[in-house]
Design a protein around this motif. Structure first.
Motif: not given
Length: 308
Positions: A212-218, A223-238
Protein backbone atom coordinates in the motif's frame (compact mmCIF):
# COMPACT_ATOMS: atom_id res chain seq x y z
CA UNK A 1 -4.19 0.63 22.60
CA UNK A 2 -6.78 0.97 19.83
CA UNK A 3 -8.66 -2.12 18.72
CA UNK A 4 -8.22 -2.89 15.03
CA UNK A 5 -11.59 -3.18 13.22
CA UNK A 6 -12.40 -6.59 11.81
CA UNK A 7 -13.89 -7.59 8.50
CA UNK A 8 -16.35 -10.48 8.25
CA UNK A 9 -15.47 -13.10 5.65
CA UNK A 10 -18.12 -14.87 3.56
CA UNK A 11 -17.98 -17.85 5.96
CA UNK A 12 -18.78 -15.65 8.98
CA UNK A 13 -15.24 -15.63 10.38
CA UNK A 14 -13.88 -12.26 11.51
CA UNK A 15 -10.40 -11.08 10.51
CA UNK A 16 -8.42 -7.93 11.45
CA UNK A 17 -8.40 -5.31 8.69
CA UNK A 18 -4.80 -4.38 9.48
CA UNK A 19 -1.66 -6.47 9.77
CA UNK A 20 2.10 -6.61 9.40
CA UNK A 21 3.51 -7.61 6.02
CA UNK A 22 6.77 -9.61 6.15
CA UNK A 23 7.85 -9.65 2.48
CA UNK A 24 11.46 -8.41 2.13
CA UNK A 25 11.80 -8.44 5.93
CA UNK A 26 15.32 -9.74 6.40
CA UNK A 27 15.98 -12.76 8.61
CA UNK A 28 17.76 -11.32 11.62
CA UNK A 29 15.38 -8.33 11.73
CA UNK A 30 11.96 -9.86 11.27
CA UNK A 31 11.80 -11.63 14.66
CA UNK A 32 12.18 -8.31 16.45
CA UNK A 33 9.76 -6.66 14.02
CA UNK A 34 7.11 -9.27 14.87
CA UNK A 35 7.68 -8.75 18.59
CA UNK A 36 7.50 -4.96 18.23
CA UNK A 37 4.33 -5.26 16.15
CA UNK A 38 2.56 -7.52 18.66
CA UNK A 39 3.57 -5.14 21.48
CA UNK A 40 2.15 -2.23 19.44
CA UNK A 41 -1.21 -3.97 19.04
CA UNK A 42 -0.91 -5.87 15.75
CA UNK A 43 -2.67 -9.23 15.80
CA UNK A 44 -2.49 -10.09 12.08
CA UNK A 45 0.78 -11.22 10.48
CA UNK A 46 1.10 -11.87 6.74
CA UNK A 47 3.71 -14.47 5.76
CA UNK A 48 4.64 -16.69 2.82
CA UNK A 49 6.87 -19.69 2.19
CA UNK A 50 8.76 -17.84 -0.55
CA UNK A 51 9.77 -15.03 1.82
CA UNK A 52 12.18 -17.51 3.43
CA UNK A 53 11.73 -15.99 6.89
CA UNK A 54 8.89 -17.98 8.40
CA UNK A 55 11.08 -19.59 11.12
CA UNK A 56 12.07 -16.10 12.29
CA UNK A 57 8.46 -14.90 12.20
CA UNK A 58 7.54 -18.00 14.22
CA UNK A 59 10.23 -17.19 16.78
CA UNK A 60 8.70 -13.74 17.30
CA UNK A 61 5.23 -15.26 17.72
CA UNK A 62 6.51 -17.89 20.17
CA UNK A 63 8.30 -15.25 22.26
CA UNK A 64 5.17 -13.15 22.71
CA UNK A 65 3.00 -16.18 23.51
CA UNK A 66 5.52 -17.40 26.10
CA UNK A 67 5.66 -13.91 27.64
CA UNK A 68 1.88 -13.99 28.01
CA UNK A 69 1.39 -10.91 25.82
CA UNK A 70 -0.94 -12.87 23.51
CA UNK A 71 -2.48 -16.32 23.20
CA UNK A 72 -2.41 -18.19 19.89
CA UNK A 73 -6.13 -17.59 19.43
CA UNK A 74 -5.55 -13.82 19.64
CA UNK A 75 -3.40 -13.95 16.49
CA UNK A 76 -4.37 -14.20 12.84
CA UNK A 77 -1.57 -15.73 10.79
CA UNK A 78 -1.65 -15.81 6.99
CA UNK A 79 0.69 -17.71 4.70
CA UNK A 80 0.74 -18.65 1.05
CA UNK A 81 1.20 -21.73 -1.13
CA UNK A 82 4.18 -21.21 -3.40
CA UNK A 83 4.14 -21.77 -7.16
CA UNK A 84 6.23 -24.96 -7.05
CA UNK A 85 3.55 -26.75 -4.97
CA UNK A 86 0.50 -26.42 -7.23
CA UNK A 87 0.32 -30.18 -7.83
CA UNK A 88 -2.70 -31.04 -5.66
CA UNK A 89 -0.71 -33.80 -3.96
CA UNK A 90 1.90 -31.24 -2.87
CA UNK A 91 -0.51 -28.78 -1.25
CA UNK A 92 -0.92 -30.38 2.19
CA UNK A 93 2.80 -31.24 2.54
CA UNK A 94 3.64 -27.62 1.62
CA UNK A 95 1.26 -26.35 4.30
CA UNK A 96 2.85 -28.67 6.86
CA UNK A 97 6.30 -27.23 6.09
CA UNK A 98 4.93 -23.73 6.68
CA UNK A 99 3.25 -24.80 9.94
CA UNK A 100 6.49 -26.37 11.14
CA UNK A 101 8.48 -23.25 10.19
CA UNK A 102 6.03 -20.99 12.01
CA UNK A 103 5.69 -23.33 14.98
CA UNK A 104 1.89 -23.49 14.59
CA UNK A 105 -0.81 -26.18 14.50
CA UNK A 106 -3.05 -24.30 12.08
CA UNK A 107 -3.18 -21.17 9.91
CA UNK A 108 -5.90 -18.57 10.09
CA UNK A 109 -5.65 -17.91 6.35
CA UNK A 110 -3.88 -19.76 3.52
CA UNK A 111 -3.68 -18.31 0.01
CA UNK A 112 -2.65 -19.54 -3.43
CA UNK A 113 0.17 -17.02 -3.94
CA UNK A 114 -0.07 -16.76 -7.75
CA UNK A 115 -2.43 -18.34 -10.31
CA UNK A 116 0.42 -19.88 -12.33
CA UNK A 117 2.65 -22.82 -11.40
CA UNK A 118 6.40 -23.40 -11.52
CA UNK A 119 8.10 -26.75 -12.04
CA UNK A 120 7.37 -29.05 -9.08
CA UNK A 121 9.95 -29.26 -6.32
CA UNK A 122 11.64 -27.36 -3.53
CA UNK A 123 13.68 -24.97 -5.73
CA UNK A 124 11.75 -21.72 -5.35
CA UNK A 125 12.64 -20.34 -8.78
CA UNK A 126 13.45 -23.31 -11.05
CA UNK A 127 15.30 -22.23 -14.19
CA UNK A 128 15.62 -23.90 -17.59
CA UNK A 129 18.78 -24.06 -19.70
CA UNK A 130 18.15 -20.49 -20.89
CA UNK A 131 18.04 -19.22 -17.29
CA UNK A 132 14.31 -18.53 -17.62
CA UNK A 133 11.74 -19.68 -15.08
CA UNK A 134 10.45 -23.17 -15.81
CA UNK A 135 6.67 -23.29 -15.60
CA UNK A 136 4.39 -26.26 -14.99
CA UNK A 137 0.98 -26.96 -16.52
CA UNK A 138 -0.93 -27.28 -13.24
CA UNK A 139 -4.24 -25.46 -13.42
CA UNK A 140 -5.34 -23.57 -10.31
CA UNK A 141 -8.78 -25.24 -10.19
CA UNK A 142 -7.47 -28.64 -8.97
CA UNK A 143 -5.04 -26.75 -6.69
CA UNK A 144 -8.04 -24.96 -5.18
CA UNK A 145 -9.75 -28.33 -4.57
CA UNK A 146 -6.69 -29.31 -2.50
CA UNK A 147 -6.96 -26.01 -0.61
CA UNK A 148 -10.61 -26.79 0.12
CA UNK A 149 -9.52 -30.12 1.59
CA UNK A 150 -7.21 -28.32 4.04
CA UNK A 151 -10.10 -26.07 5.03
CA UNK A 152 -12.41 -29.03 5.62
CA UNK A 153 -9.75 -30.72 7.77
CA UNK A 154 -9.41 -27.61 9.94
CA UNK A 155 -5.71 -27.19 9.16
CA UNK A 156 -6.60 -23.69 7.94
CA UNK A 157 -9.50 -21.54 9.18
CA UNK A 158 -9.91 -19.62 5.92
CA UNK A 159 -8.64 -19.96 2.35
CA UNK A 160 -8.11 -17.44 -0.41
CA UNK A 161 -6.16 -16.39 -3.45
CA UNK A 162 -3.59 -13.77 -4.36
CA UNK A 163 -2.88 -11.93 -7.62
CA UNK A 164 -5.90 -13.40 -9.41
CA UNK A 165 -7.68 -11.34 -12.06
CA UNK A 166 -11.46 -11.21 -12.61
CA UNK A 167 -11.53 -13.88 -15.34
CA UNK A 168 -9.48 -16.26 -13.20
CA UNK A 169 -11.79 -15.74 -10.24
CA UNK A 170 -14.82 -16.34 -12.46
CA UNK A 171 -13.39 -19.66 -13.61
CA UNK A 172 -12.48 -20.67 -10.05
CA UNK A 173 -16.01 -19.91 -8.82
CA UNK A 174 -17.56 -22.15 -11.49
CA UNK A 175 -16.40 -25.23 -9.56
CA UNK A 176 -15.51 -23.94 -6.09
CA UNK A 177 -17.30 -25.42 -3.10
CA UNK A 178 -15.65 -22.81 -0.88
CA UNK A 179 -15.68 -19.23 -2.17
CA UNK A 180 -12.27 -17.63 -1.53
CA UNK A 181 -12.38 -15.44 1.56
CA UNK A 182 -9.98 -12.86 0.10
CA UNK A 183 -7.97 -11.93 -2.98
CA UNK A 184 -4.65 -10.36 -1.95
CA UNK A 185 -3.49 -7.89 -4.59
CA UNK A 186 -1.24 -4.86 -4.91
CA UNK A 187 -3.29 -1.76 -4.17
CA UNK A 188 -2.52 1.93 -3.67
CA UNK A 189 -3.98 5.23 -4.96
CA UNK A 190 -1.69 4.83 -8.00
CA UNK A 191 -3.08 1.30 -8.62
CA UNK A 192 -6.47 1.58 -7.00
CA UNK A 193 -7.99 -1.68 -8.30
CA UNK A 194 -11.48 -0.14 -8.24
CA UNK A 195 -13.01 -2.49 -10.86
CA UNK A 196 -11.46 -5.60 -9.28
CA UNK A 197 -12.46 -4.48 -5.79
CA UNK A 198 -16.06 -3.90 -6.93
CA UNK A 199 -16.15 -7.26 -8.69
CA UNK A 200 -14.77 -9.12 -5.66
CA UNK A 201 -17.25 -7.37 -3.37
CA UNK A 202 -20.08 -8.56 -5.64
CA UNK A 203 -18.87 -12.13 -5.03
CA UNK A 204 -18.40 -11.66 -1.25
CA UNK A 205 -14.62 -11.84 -1.61
CA UNK A 206 -12.65 -9.28 0.39
CA UNK A 207 -9.58 -7.49 -0.95
CA UNK A 208 -6.30 -7.58 0.95
CA UNK A 209 -4.05 -4.73 -0.17
CA UNK A 210 -0.33 -5.44 -0.31
CA UNK A 211 2.35 -2.84 -1.05
CA UNK A 212 0.00 0.00 0.00
CA UNK A 213 3.05 2.27 0.36
CA UNK A 214 4.54 1.44 -3.04
CA UNK A 215 6.96 -1.32 -2.06
CA UNK A 216 10.01 0.94 -2.02
CA UNK A 217 8.93 3.00 -5.05
CA UNK A 218 9.30 6.61 -3.85
CA UNK A 219 6.59 7.96 -6.19
CA UNK A 220 3.90 7.40 -3.58
CA UNK A 221 5.60 8.50 -0.40
CA UNK A 222 7.08 11.62 -2.00
CA UNK A 223 4.06 12.82 -4.01
CA UNK A 224 3.17 16.43 -3.10
CA UNK A 225 -0.60 15.73 -3.16
CA UNK A 226 -0.22 13.09 -0.49
CA UNK A 227 2.11 15.34 1.48
CA UNK A 228 -0.42 18.18 1.54
CA UNK A 229 -3.23 15.79 2.51
CA UNK A 230 -1.08 14.33 5.31
CA UNK A 231 -0.40 17.86 6.59
CA UNK A 232 -4.13 18.61 6.57
CA UNK A 233 -4.85 15.64 8.86
CA UNK A 234 -1.72 15.97 10.98
CA UNK A 235 -0.59 12.50 9.86
CA UNK A 236 2.22 11.00 7.79
CA UNK A 237 1.85 10.13 4.12
CA UNK A 238 2.11 6.44 5.07
CA UNK A 239 -0.78 6.80 7.51
CA UNK A 240 -2.94 8.42 4.80
CA UNK A 241 -2.13 5.62 2.34
CA UNK A 242 -2.92 2.90 4.90
CA UNK A 243 -6.14 4.56 6.09
CA UNK A 244 -7.24 4.89 2.46
CA UNK A 245 -7.35 1.10 2.20
CA UNK A 246 -9.17 0.59 5.50
CA UNK A 247 -11.86 3.13 4.58
CA UNK A 248 -12.43 1.28 1.31
CA UNK A 249 -13.17 -1.89 3.30
CA UNK A 250 -9.88 -3.52 2.36
CA UNK A 251 -7.57 -5.47 4.64
CA UNK A 252 -4.14 -3.80 4.53
CA UNK A 253 -0.69 -5.21 5.37
CA UNK A 254 2.07 -2.57 5.34
CA UNK A 255 5.58 -3.95 5.85
CA UNK A 256 8.26 -2.51 8.10
CA UNK A 257 11.06 -3.77 10.32
CA UNK A 258 11.61 -0.35 11.94
CA UNK A 259 9.94 -0.07 15.35
CA UNK A 260 8.99 3.60 14.99
CA UNK A 261 7.35 2.98 11.60
CA UNK A 262 5.60 -0.16 12.84
CA UNK A 263 4.04 1.96 15.59
CA UNK A 264 3.30 4.89 13.23
CA UNK A 265 1.60 2.62 10.68
CA UNK A 266 -0.66 1.28 13.45
CA UNK A 267 -1.75 4.72 14.68
CA UNK A 268 -4.47 5.39 12.12
CA UNK A 269 -7.58 4.83 14.23
CA UNK A 270 -8.07 8.39 15.52
CA UNK A 271 -9.00 10.09 12.23
CA UNK A 272 -11.16 9.68 9.12
CA UNK A 273 -10.37 10.81 5.59
CA UNK A 274 -13.25 12.94 4.28
CA UNK A 275 -15.50 11.71 1.48
CA UNK A 276 -14.10 14.45 -0.79
CA UNK A 277 -10.50 13.45 -0.09
CA UNK A 278 -11.32 9.76 -0.61
CA UNK A 279 -12.73 10.75 -4.00
CA UNK A 280 -9.56 12.62 -4.80
CA UNK A 281 -7.44 9.61 -3.82
CA UNK A 282 -9.61 7.37 -6.01
CA UNK A 283 -8.93 9.67 -8.97
CA UNK A 284 -5.14 9.36 -8.77
CA UNK A 285 -4.80 5.97 -10.47
CA UNK A 286 -1.92 5.80 -12.99
CA UNK A 287 -1.76 1.98 -13.20
CA UNK A 288 1.57 1.97 -11.34
CA UNK A 289 2.25 -1.69 -10.54
CA UNK A 290 5.40 -1.95 -8.43
CA UNK A 291 5.22 -5.77 -8.17
CA UNK A 292 4.57 -7.01 -11.72
CA UNK A 293 6.63 -10.22 -11.30
CA UNK A 294 7.69 -9.64 -14.90
CA UNK A 295 9.98 -12.71 -14.86
CA UNK A 296 6.74 -14.72 -15.08
CA UNK A 297 5.00 -12.78 -17.83
CA UNK A 298 5.38 -15.74 -20.21
CA UNK A 299 3.26 -17.98 -17.96
CA UNK A 300 -0.05 -18.99 -19.53
CA UNK A 301 -1.87 -17.91 -16.38
CA UNK A 302 0.05 -14.65 -15.83
CA UNK A 303 -2.72 -12.43 -14.38
CA UNK A 304 -1.74 -8.89 -15.34
CA UNK A 305 -2.41 -9.02 -19.08
CA UNK A 306 -6.13 -8.75 -18.37
CA UNK A 307 -7.85 -5.39 -17.94
CA UNK A 308 -8.38 -6.20 -14.25
Amino acid sequence: MANVPTITFNNGNKFPMFGLGTWKSEPGKVTQAVKDAIDAGYRHLDCAHVYENEPEVGAGIAAKISEGVVKREDLFITSKLWNTYHNPEAVEPALKVTLKNLGLDYLDLYLIHWPFAFKDGDVLFPLNANKKIEFADHDFVPTWKAMEALYKKGLVKNIGISNFNKDQIERLLESAEVVPQTNQVECSPFLNQLPLSDYCRSKNITITAYSPLGSGDKKLLEDSKFESMAKKYGKSVAQILIKYQVQRGHIVIPKSVTKSRIIENYNIWDFEISKEDMGELNNMDINLRTCPFSESKDAKLYPFNAKY
